[in-house]
Scaffold this motif. Structure first.
Motif, PDB file in Angstrom:
ATOM      1  N   GLY B  78      22.905  25.556  16.204  1.00 60.51           N
ATOM      2  CA  GLY B  78      21.930  26.345  16.937  1.00 60.51           C
ATOM      3  C   GLY B  78      20.604  26.250  16.208  1.00 60.51           C
ATOM      4  N   MET B  79      19.508  26.321  16.954  1.00 57.65           N
ATOM      5  CA  MET B  79      18.208  26.140  16.278  1.00 57.65           C
ATOM      6  C   MET B  79      17.157  27.099  16.800  1.00 57.65           C
ATOM      7  SD  MET B  79      16.432  22.638  15.302  1.00 57.65           S
ATOM      8  CE  MET B  79      14.800  22.487  14.596  1.00 57.65           C
ATOM      9  N   PHE B  81      13.015  27.620  16.635  1.00 53.29           N
ATOM     10  CA  PHE B  81      11.828  26.831  16.334  1.00 53.29           C
ATOM     11  C   PHE B  81      10.670  27.711  15.885  1.00 53.29           C
ATOM     12  CE2 PHE B  81      13.148  22.713  18.034  1.00 53.29           C
ATOM     13  CZ  PHE B  81      14.241  23.079  18.785  1.00 53.29           C
ATOM     14  N   GLN B  82       9.694  27.076  15.282  1.00 55.57           N
ATOM     15  CA  GLN B  82       8.528  27.808  14.811  1.00 55.57           C
ATOM     16  C   GLN B  82       7.794  28.472  15.967  1.00 55.57           C
ATOM     17  OE1 GLN B  82       5.999  25.403  12.467  1.00 55.57           O
ATOM     18  NE2 GLN B  82       4.430  26.967  12.251  1.00 55.57           N
ATOM     19  N   SER B  83       7.725  27.771  17.082  1.00 60.90           N
ATOM     20  CA  SER B  83       6.951  28.301  18.199  1.00 60.90           C
ATOM     21  C   SER B  83       7.840  28.934  19.244  1.00 60.90           C
ATOM     22  CB  SER B  83       6.187  27.153  18.851  1.00 60.90           C
ATOM     23  OG  SER B  83       7.120  26.328  19.506  1.00 60.90           O
ATOM     24  N   HIS B  84       8.904  29.481  18.862  1.00 63.13           N
ATOM     25  CA  HIS B  84       9.910  30.134  19.722  1.00 63.13           C
ATOM     26  C   HIS B  84      10.445  29.270  20.844  1.00 63.13           C
ATOM     27  CE1 HIS B  84       7.359  31.171  23.176  1.00 63.13           C
ATOM     28  NE2 HIS B  84       6.496  31.761  22.405  1.00 63.13           N
ATOM     29  N   ALA B  85       9.627  28.333  21.379  1.00 62.81           N
ATOM     30  CA  ALA B  85      10.149  27.337  22.310  1.00 62.81           C
ATOM     31  C   ALA B  85      10.924  27.919  23.476  1.00 62.81           C
ATOM     32  CB  ALA B  85      11.029  26.326  21.560  1.00 62.81           C
ATOM     33  N   LEU B 156      20.072  26.685  12.432  1.00 66.66           N
ATOM     34  CA  LEU B 156      18.945  25.996  11.815  1.00 66.66           C
ATOM     35  C   LEU B 156      17.692  26.765  12.192  1.00 66.66           C
ATOM     36  CD1 LEU B 156      19.907  22.365  12.887  1.00 66.66           C
ATOM     37  CD2 LEU B 156      20.517  23.537  10.775  1.00 66.66           C
TER      38      LEU B 156
END
Lengths: 353, 361, 291
Positions: B78-79, B81-85, B156
């Motif tokens: 699972g990931m 991201f910095q920009s929530h995406a 992640l």
């Protein structure tokens, strides 16, 4: 005049006043008045003079647009209207000798089967070429939006057709489709037998030929738009979807396509409108023929006005077509504005942060 | 179970080597943080684990199985991201349930799990909203929920807090910590913020220029930095680092620099004389207000912070020399007051010309 | 199948498809160019000649230099004046494009900073452009003839400027929107008037955008056919009209000559288009693509 004013100012929420003063129409809108500064009493000296300066500034910026309207567009539209209701031929000399015929000319147009066919042909041509441009443009954009080796070269080659002047496309198309031309040669080689139909003399194929040329000419347009749209989709939601288990197909349908909607509409709308106005290819290649096979609306209006010299009928037809296009255009505006609003809303927050 | 092994990982982009050689094993349930300056290769390493980048060389194994060839969707990860995406065109609830839909979980079950997870990260009140209507902190929580609901073995996280302001960052940091406690899953976290690393990690991997500079627990990293770089990177305010040389006088080693003359005691008796850099943390610098004895320097700047007061000195280099004193006792000190700086030999670090820490006896 | 194998197959398929379309895209252009180098016996040959052998410059000489090798050719051209058309095209295109960009960028500034045009207006402006010119060209030509503007460069320049204005406004506005307001506020505090800010501060900052817009609109005005056809007679024929005159030549189709002229018309456009190719997307996006 009020019709033009209405046309221009309608549905935009701008309020306007018209007044017939000193022998001419004066239209003032709140844009020119300056977006509603509150009652002067409530403003300080500085604010009031600043508001005045801003109003002057806006006025002078809009001046050229207003000049264009009053000096060019309005007279032209009025003339158009005049000739729709007054029968005039070149032999009459002065315009003002034309006699009033009421709605006769419009009736003539509406009962003219050739006009109806022209509309059908225009629509068929526009829909067909728009779809063709869209399908190919989208496919190409989809193949090209991720970087790969040689991409730059392919991009250059793909935009070349759009940089070819439409009239040149027409004549080059003629050379290609010529009975003893390369298209027939290539088909012959593929089939193994000599295959030399005269594409250019075939009434059945003529409109399709023009459509194919139009698709060739303008696919780069939709390609560029779709490519821009695809590249603008942020990468991270797509990666998030990947790691959440979505297959490539799912990602396309659920993530990319919805975010491409505004761009898709834009490409379709713009291409459709431009296709409805297409003139050079049908004219240069076929002059509307063979027979009337490629007589789209622009061609028919052209023939009516400059070959048959039926100025009034041409004017009436133009007016009807203009009304038709305005309806389509208003719909297009509403559609595109809605898409833009949604697009802005989706991404608004990242700017606010 | 999720044991992750990175074996001799290397990533090249043309002539640029982003990751030179990463080799380590991540234990199941561990909260491991990759930390370092931008460009050090930490994000690239994470993306290789996720499957978004292919290693130029080396292997990635999950539970013993080599996954180099698996697509991201098949790795069970699972990931965040910095920009929530988040998907901007889908509602929060639709975002969260996305992973479940991909696994063809039936609707009733989906709704239940979405609600559970939403409660876990406290976004239940946002379920029908669109991402654009959520604040930064809320969006990241939704992103967490979206990953949580798919029950991955490993999480992640790629700098998930970088785009948030300080207060939100602390809140969500606590959230991450709490989740790790509750779920007991492996968390692989990437950040450039040393404070995040220190507070969250079970183990820290410090990276620089594509290589692992040092690995260890936060305590190890902080109190036993392996190099000048690590020492400088961790700690706020940063460790004082003064260039000078070590000389032996009368049998005891001393450190000499334009402004300092410090007794190093027997700990560095075995160190040959030469150029070294001395390091001492601001909180370990003793401050004597009377101005007597040893290294005396005038105060240049006094910064009262409330809990502590920082005193800045000019040590002859471009960096200020900082001492931390407790409370506001020194807050009213005038600039220029001579202060005697005392150095506890046990807290002194020495770094050689190669940047590595010189071992003490 | 491993990831890398899948990757490679996908890549191969992509190359095949792209090359297929590249051939379709390029072949007509190649045909036009190669035909321009063919001697007249090869224009209609069957099977068609793909590579002119021997290549000749006779077509170019005939079209652009007016040199006819009367002995070896059967075709003469009547009433064609390519060089004059070239001059007309150049003057008309450049002038109208300049006017469109000059006025358009100022209007765009007003729209961007002072809401002189609302979003609704901007779209209306665009859509005004989308109405087929054919519907106004008839009364326009009468209006022009009354004003004595028929068959004049001025007349064409005016109408081209007007039809290009919407594009100019849209394109330059997207560039102006990206200039931070602080720059203008700084100028205002330092004492600059509004107009000065526009011309000395904002426009120079978007110089490359202005060039791109200029070249983009240049392409449009250069290739325009219908308006030029109606509004010009003999004096100010532009290049596209020139090409269509070959249609009426009584000797039948003169493919080689047409191709030579076509290459001359198209080559500048292609060069210009390739120069600004990175900006084309911006010109076509009309607010639908998030930057």
């Amino acid at each position: 005049m009020p019709a033009c004013v209405w046309l221009f100012f309608s549905h935009s929420g701008v309020s306007y006043d018209t007044a017939f003063t000193d022998g001419c129409w004066v239209v003032t809108t709140d844009v020119i008045k300056g977006a509603a500064p509150p009652a002067a009493a409530g403003l300080s000296r500085r604010e009031a003079s600043r508001a005045r300066a801003i109003r002057r500034f806006r006025w002078s910026i809009l001046a050229p647009l207003i000049a264009v309207f009053t000096l060019v567009l309005t007279p032209v539209l009025l003339l158009q209207l005049y000739f729709s209701f007054h029968e005039w031929t070149v032999y009459l000399g002065s315009w003002w000798d034309a006699e009033w015929v009421g709605l006769d000319i419009f009736q003539e147009v509406f009962t003219d089967p050739r006009f109806g066919w022209a509309i059908v042909r225009s629509l068929a041509f526009s829909v067909g070429s728009t779809l063709g441009c869209f399908v190919f443009g989208f496919a190409l954009a989809f193949l090209m939006y991720k970087p790969f080796r040689g991409q730059a070269l392919y991009y250059i080659i793909f935009i070349l057709p759009m940089l070819t002047v439409p009239i040149v496309v027409a004549y080059t198309g003629e050379m290609l489709l010529y009975q003893a031309g390369p298209v027939n040669d290539l088909i012959s080689r593929m089939l193994g037998v000599e295959f030399k139909p005269a594409w250019l003399s075939s009434p059945n194929f003529a409109l399709t030929a023009v459509m194919l040329l139009e698709i060739w000419n303008w696919t780069p347009f939709t390609f560029i738009i779709m490519l821009a749209g695809l590249s603008a989709i942020p990468k991270e939601p797509i990666e998030a979807a990947q790691i959440l288990g979505a297959s490539k197909w799912r990602i396309f349908w659920e993530v990319q396509l919805p975010l491409l909607r505004p761009v898709i509409f834009l490409a379709l709308v713009l291409r459709f409108l431009e296709a409805m106005a297409e003139f050079p290819k049908a004219w240069a290649l076929f002059q509307g023929g063979p027979g009337t096979a490629t007589e789209t609306l622009p061609i028919y209006i052209f023939i009516t006005t400059w070959q048959y010299f039926q100025i009034s009928k041409g004017a009436a037809m133009s007016y009807i077509v203009m009304m038709l296009m305005i309806v389509i255009v208003l719909g297009a505006i509403a559609l595109l504005r809605r898409e833009k609003r949604q697009l802005d809303a989706m991404y608004a927050k990242s700017e606010a942060e | 179970m999720a044991r992750i092994e990175l074996r001799n990982l290397r990533k090249e982009y043309g002539s640029v080597v982003a990751v030179k050689n990463v080799d380590l094993e991540i234990r199941d349930g561990e909260f491991i943080v990759f930390v370092g300056p931008s460009g050090c290769g930490k994000t690239t390493t994470l993306r290789m684990i996720a499957g978004f980048e292919d290693p130029t060389a080396g292997e990635i194994r999950i539970d013993g199985q080599v996954v180099n060839d698996l697509e991201p969707r098949d790795r069970g990860l699972g990931m965040v991201f910095q920009s929530h995406a988040l998907f901007p065109h889908k509602s929060v609830a639709q975002n969260i349930e996305f992973g479940l839909r991909m696994k063809r979980v039936p609707e009733a079950e989906r709704k239940k799990r979405v609600r559970e997870v939403a409660e876990m990260v406290r976004v239940t009140h946002l379920l029908d909203k669109m991402p654009a209507q959520c604040s930064g902190g809320e969006s990241q929580r939704v992103a967490l929920a979206r990953t949580l609901v798919t029950n991955p073995s490993t999480f992640l996280l790629d700098e998930p807090l970088s785009s948030l302001d300080a207060k939100l960052r602390r809140e969500l940091r606590a959230e991450c910590d709490r989740l790790h406690e509750e779920l007991k899953r492996t968390f692989i976290y990437v950040t450039h913020d040393q404070e995040e690393a220190m507070t969250l990690a079970d183990r820290i991997v410090v990276m620089r220029a594509g290589q692992i500079e040092q690995m260890g627990s936060p305590l190890d990293i902080y109190s036993q930095p392996a190099s000048y770089f690590v020492a400088d990177f961790f700690g706020s305010p940063s460790m004082n680092l003064v260039a000078g040389e070590i000389v032996h006088e009368g049998g005891t080693p001393r450190f000499r620099s334009p402004r300092f003359d410090i007794d190093l005691s027997n700990r560095y008796a075995g160190t040959p004389p030469g150029k070294v850099t001395l390091g001492i943390r601001p909180e370990h610098v003793g401050v004597g207000v009377n101005g007597e004895g040893g290294n005396v320097l005038p105060v240049r700047l006094v910064e009262p912070l409330g809990k502590d007061t920082l005193l800045y000195f000019d040590d002859g280099t471009e960096r200020a020399f900082v001492a931390v004193t407790e409370g506001l006792a020194n807050a009213a000190m005038k600039s220029g007051t001579p202060i005697a700086l005392k150095f506890d030999p046990a807290k002194i670090y020495l770094f050689g010309a190669d940047g590595k820490r010189i071992a003490a006896r | 199948m491993t990831k890398s194998t899948r990757r490679r197959i996908g890549s191969l398929v992509r190359y095949v498809l792209l090359t297929f379309w590249a051939v379709i895209a390029f072949f007509p252009i190649y045909w036009m160019v190669s035909t321009s180098f063919k001697i007249d016996t090869q224009w209609f040959a069957w099977p068609p000649v793909y590579f002119p052998d021997p290549p000749t410059l006779a077509n170019y000489a005939a079209v652009w230099l007016g040199r006819e090798e009367v002995a070896s050719t059967q075709f003469t051209l009547s009433m064609q004046r390519p060089l004059q058309s070239l001059m007309n095209s150049t003057i008309i295109s450049f002038t109208s494009t300049f006017l469109a960009v000059a006025f358009g960028s100022v209007i765009a500034y007003g729209a961007s900073r002072y809401k002189v045009l609302t979003e609704a207006r901007m779209f209306q402006l665009l859509m005004l452009r989308m109405i087929p010119p054919i519907v106004v060209v008839a009364p326009l030509s009468l209006y022009y003839s009354a004003l004595g503007l028929l068959d004049t460069r001025f007349g064409l320049i005016v109408i081209y400027s007007i039809t290009s204005l919407p594009y100019a406004v849209w394109m330059t506005k997207s560039f102006i929107d990206e200039v931070p307001r602080e720059v203008e506020q700084a100028a205002e505090i330092l004492g600059a008037s509004r107009w000065r800010t526009v011309f000395e501060i904002v426009l120079p900052l978007i110089r490359s955008g202005l060039v791109a817009t200029f070249l983009f609109i240049l392409i449009l005005t250069w290739s325009e056919y219908l308006l030029a056809l109606i509004l010009s007679k003999t004096e100010v024929a532009t290049l596209p009209i020139e090409l269509s005159k070959y249609q009426g030549s009584t000797e039948g189709r003169v493919y080689g000559r047409q191709a030579a002229l076509a290459v001359g018309i198209t080559l500048p456009l292609m060069i210009v288009g390739l120069i600004i190719r990175k900006h084309l997307a911006r010109g076509f996006s009309f607010g639908m693509v998030r930057r």
